[in-house]
Scaffold this motif. Sequence first.
Motif, PDB file in Angstrom:
ATOM      1  N   MET A   1       0.723  -1.169  -0.189  1.00 19.44           N
ATOM      2  CA  MET A   1      -0.038  -0.215   0.082  1.00 19.44           C
ATOM      3  C   MET A   1       0.838   1.093  -0.090  1.00 19.44           C
ATOM      4  N   ASN A   2       0.625   2.063  -1.067  1.00 16.51           N
ATOM      5  CA  ASN A   2       1.447   3.345  -0.913  1.00 16.51           C
ATOM      6  C   ASN A   2       0.960   4.730  -0.367  1.00 16.51           C
ATOM      7  N   ARG A   3       0.192   4.004   0.676  1.00 16.31           N
ATOM      8  CA  ARG A   3      -0.544   5.262   1.296  1.00 16.31           C
ATOM      9  C   ARG A   3      -0.693   4.735   2.967  1.00 16.31           C
ATOM     10  N   PRO A   4      -1.074   5.513   3.719  1.00 19.22           N
ATOM     11  CA  PRO A   4      -1.057   5.140   5.346  1.00 19.22           C
ATOM     12  C   PRO A   4      -2.400   4.387   5.179  1.00 19.22           C
ATOM     13  N   TYR A   5      -2.604   3.450   6.443  1.00 20.62           N
ATOM     14  CA  TYR A   5      -3.759   2.710   6.473  1.00 20.62           C
ATOM     15  C   TYR A   5      -4.792   3.578   7.278  1.00 20.62           C
ATOM     16  N   ILE A   6      -6.004   4.093   6.938  1.00 23.33           N
ATOM     17  CA  ILE A   6      -6.749   5.083   7.277  1.00 23.33           C
ATOM     18  C   ILE A   6      -7.761   4.632   8.009  1.00 23.33           C
ATOM     19  N   ILE A   7      -8.150   5.179   9.502  1.00 20.64           N
ATOM     20  CA  ILE A   7      -9.084   4.861  10.229  1.00 20.64           C
ATOM     21  C   ILE A   7      -9.697   6.217  10.408  1.00 20.64           C
ATOM     22  N   CYS A   8     -11.224   6.139  10.413  1.00 19.91           N
ATOM     23  CA  CYS A   8     -12.090   7.298  10.844  1.00 19.91           C
ATOM     24  C   CYS A   8     -12.432   6.888  12.051  1.00 19.91           C
ATOM     25  N   HIS A   9     -12.187   7.659  12.886  1.00 19.06           N
ATOM     26  CA  HIS A   9     -12.464   7.624  14.494  1.00 19.06           C
ATOM     27  C   HIS A   9     -13.294   8.950  14.801  1.00 19.06           C
ATOM     28  N   MET A  10     -14.542   8.575  15.437  1.00 23.62           N
ATOM     29  CA  MET A  10     -15.240   9.638  16.062  1.00 23.62           C
ATOM     30  C   MET A  10     -15.954   9.457  17.351  1.00 23.62           C
ATOM     31  N   GLU A  11     -16.546  10.286  17.803  1.00 22.55           N
ATOM     32  CA  GLU A  11     -17.459  10.034  19.099  1.00 22.55           C
ATOM     33  C   GLU A  11     -18.995  10.456  18.528  1.00 22.55           C
ATOM     34  N   THR A  12     -20.036   9.614  18.970  1.00 21.79           N
ATOM     35  CA  THR A  12     -21.260   9.752  18.484  1.00 21.79           C
ATOM     36  C   THR A  12     -22.318   9.661  19.335  1.00 21.79           C
ATOM     37  N   SER A  13     -23.458  10.131  19.163  1.00 21.91           N
ATOM     38  CA  SER A  13     -24.630   9.768  19.861  1.00 21.91           C
ATOM     39  C   SER A  13     -25.335   8.436  19.100  1.00 21.91           C
ATOM     40  N   ILE A  14     -26.189   7.988  19.829  1.00 23.59           N
ATOM     41  CA  ILE A  14     -26.725   6.586  19.258  1.00 23.59           C
ATOM     42  C   ILE A  14     -27.371   7.067  17.918  1.00 23.59           C
ATOM     43  N   ASN A  15     -27.891   7.976  17.636  1.00 23.84           N
ATOM     44  CA  ASN A  15     -28.462   8.232  16.067  1.00 23.84           C
ATOM     45  C   ASN A  15     -27.095   9.206  15.292  1.00 23.84           C
ATOM     46  N   ALA A  16     -25.761   8.972  15.460  1.00 25.75           N
ATOM     47  CA  ALA A  16     -24.793   8.943  14.690  1.00 25.75           C
ATOM     48  C   ALA A  16     -24.222  10.657  14.631  1.00 25.75           C
ATOM     49  N   LYS A  17     -25.047  11.448  15.682  1.00 23.85           N
ATOM     50  CA  LYS A  17     -24.870  12.820  15.529  1.00 23.85           C
ATOM     51  C   LYS A  17     -23.222  13.043  16.174  1.00 23.85           C
ATOM     52  N   ILE A  18     -22.502  13.862  15.573  1.00 21.19           N
ATOM     53  CA  ILE A  18     -21.029  13.870  15.951  1.00 21.19           C
ATOM     54  C   ILE A  18     -20.857  15.284  17.095  1.00 21.19           C
ATOM     55  N   TYR A  19     -21.801  16.064  17.059  1.00 20.13           N
ATOM     56  CA  TYR A  19     -21.973  17.156  18.018  1.00 20.13           C
ATOM     57  C   TYR A  19     -23.346  17.405  18.213  1.00 20.13           C
ATOM     58  N   GLY A  20     -23.583  18.543  19.166  1.00 20.31           N
ATOM     59  CA  GLY A  20     -24.987  18.767  19.478  1.00 20.31           C
ATOM     60  C   GLY A  20     -25.185  18.943  21.142  1.00 20.31           C
ATOM     61  N   PRO A  21     -26.558  19.218  21.266  1.00 19.83           N
ATOM     62  CA  PRO A  21     -26.738  19.406  22.741  1.00 19.83           C
ATOM     63  C   PRO A  21     -26.358  18.453  23.640  1.00 19.83           C
ATOM     64  N   TYR A  22     -26.336  16.906  23.063  1.00 17.03           N
ATOM     65  CA  TYR A  22     -25.806  15.778  23.915  1.00 17.03           C
ATOM     66  C   TYR A  22     -24.491  15.891  24.492  1.00 17.03           C
ATOM     67  N   MET A  23     -23.913  16.750  24.127  1.00 20.98           N
ATOM     68  CA  MET A  23     -22.388  17.016  24.534  1.00 20.98           C
ATOM     69  C   MET A  23     -22.501  17.913  25.769  1.00 20.98           C
ATOM     70  N   ASP A  24     -23.395  18.352  26.135  1.00 22.15           N
ATOM     71  CA  ASP A  24     -23.535  19.095  27.107  1.00 22.15           C
ATOM     72  C   ASP A  24     -23.914  18.620  28.496  1.00 22.15           C
ATOM     73  N   ILE A  25     -24.323  17.238  28.442  1.00 16.41           N
ATOM     74  CA  ILE A  25     -24.947  16.336  29.468  1.00 16.41           C
ATOM     75  C   ILE A  25     -23.721  15.980  30.565  1.00 16.41           C
ATOM     76  N   PRO A  26     -24.241  15.697  31.764  1.00 19.77           N
ATOM     77  CA  PRO A  26     -23.028  15.125  32.646  1.00 19.77           C
ATOM     78  C   PRO A  26     -22.213  14.117  32.320  1.00 19.77           C
ATOM     79  N   SER A  27     -22.920  13.095  31.558  1.00 14.90           N
ATOM     80  CA  SER A  27     -22.190  11.932  31.192  1.00 14.90           C
ATOM     81  C   SER A  27     -21.159  12.043  29.972  1.00 14.90           C
ATOM     82  N   ARG A  28     -20.965  13.497  29.489  1.00 12.00           N
ATOM     83  CA  ARG A  28     -20.281  13.647  28.370  1.00 12.00           C
ATOM     84  C   ARG A  28     -18.786  13.535  28.633  1.00 12.00           C
ATOM     85  N   GLU A  29     -18.328  13.726  29.444  1.00 15.02           N
ATOM     86  CA  GLU A  29     -17.119  13.763  30.488  1.00 15.02           C
ATOM     87  C   GLU A  29     -16.341  12.234  30.304  1.00 15.02           C
ATOM     88  N   ILE A  30     -17.190  11.139  30.613  1.00 13.46           N
ATOM     89  CA  ILE A  30     -16.893   9.805  30.610  1.00 13.46           C
ATOM     90  C   ILE A  30     -16.880   9.419  29.050  1.00 13.46           C
TER      91      ILE A  30
END
Length: 237
Positions: A1-30
């Motif tokens: 392979m003449n390029r890196p191995y590429i991984i898309c790594h993200m944090e999401t809600s159950i419905n795949a949102k990558i940011y939004g109001p859910y990031m303000d809830i207390p469990s966000r830290e965990i």
Amino acid sequence: MNRPYIICHMETSINAKIYGPYMDIPSREIHTLNYNHTHLELKSEAWLCGRVTMEYFSGNGQPEFNPNTPIYPKEDFVAETDLKDFVIVVDASGKLPWKTNSIQYSVRPESHIIVILADDVNEQYVAYLRERNISFIFAGDREALNFHLAVQKLQQLFNINTLVVSGGAIVNGAFMNAGLIDEVSFVMAPVLDDAIGIPTLFERSPNLVSRPPIEFSLKSVEKLDGDNLWVRYLTKR
């Protein structure tokens, strides 16, 4: 392979949102702790984000050009650095006002900045980056960057063999659309966020042609603290 191995790594809600109001809830830290530690477990030499995501690190405002800085030819620039970790920034038109040539993100080692530029970027911005000892590479047209070329250069010039792509949604989508994502990895919080207008893991830029649905095979699922799940899929070729 003449390029890196590429991984898309993200944090999401159950419905795949990558940011939004859910990031303000207390469990966000965990959730964030889980994301950051799993990020390290991927053992990449570099991570990549788009311009909007990187505004958090570069700060606001416009780059201030030094009129006395010489103009350089538009060619790839590998800056001198002792750092072994890299952060790749997709900033085709050259807008971010960097003050230093490295950033520190969470538990990841200090990372040297490499900017992906369009071929027609302002030559003053090229001088601005060189003046700050920031590395950069050129990757074609700003409306449709050649990410195949970019990742080949990242391997050849910087010896990056594993790359983590970490948003935003348009950047993730561009890499997926180009067939460059080998693995999708995400830490999912046990939260549903129905906010309107929030992007999900992958979004397609209007200037890209839609491609057929992409299939994956499950690599692993791991339960983490706070009822989070770390899910990994391999792209079917």
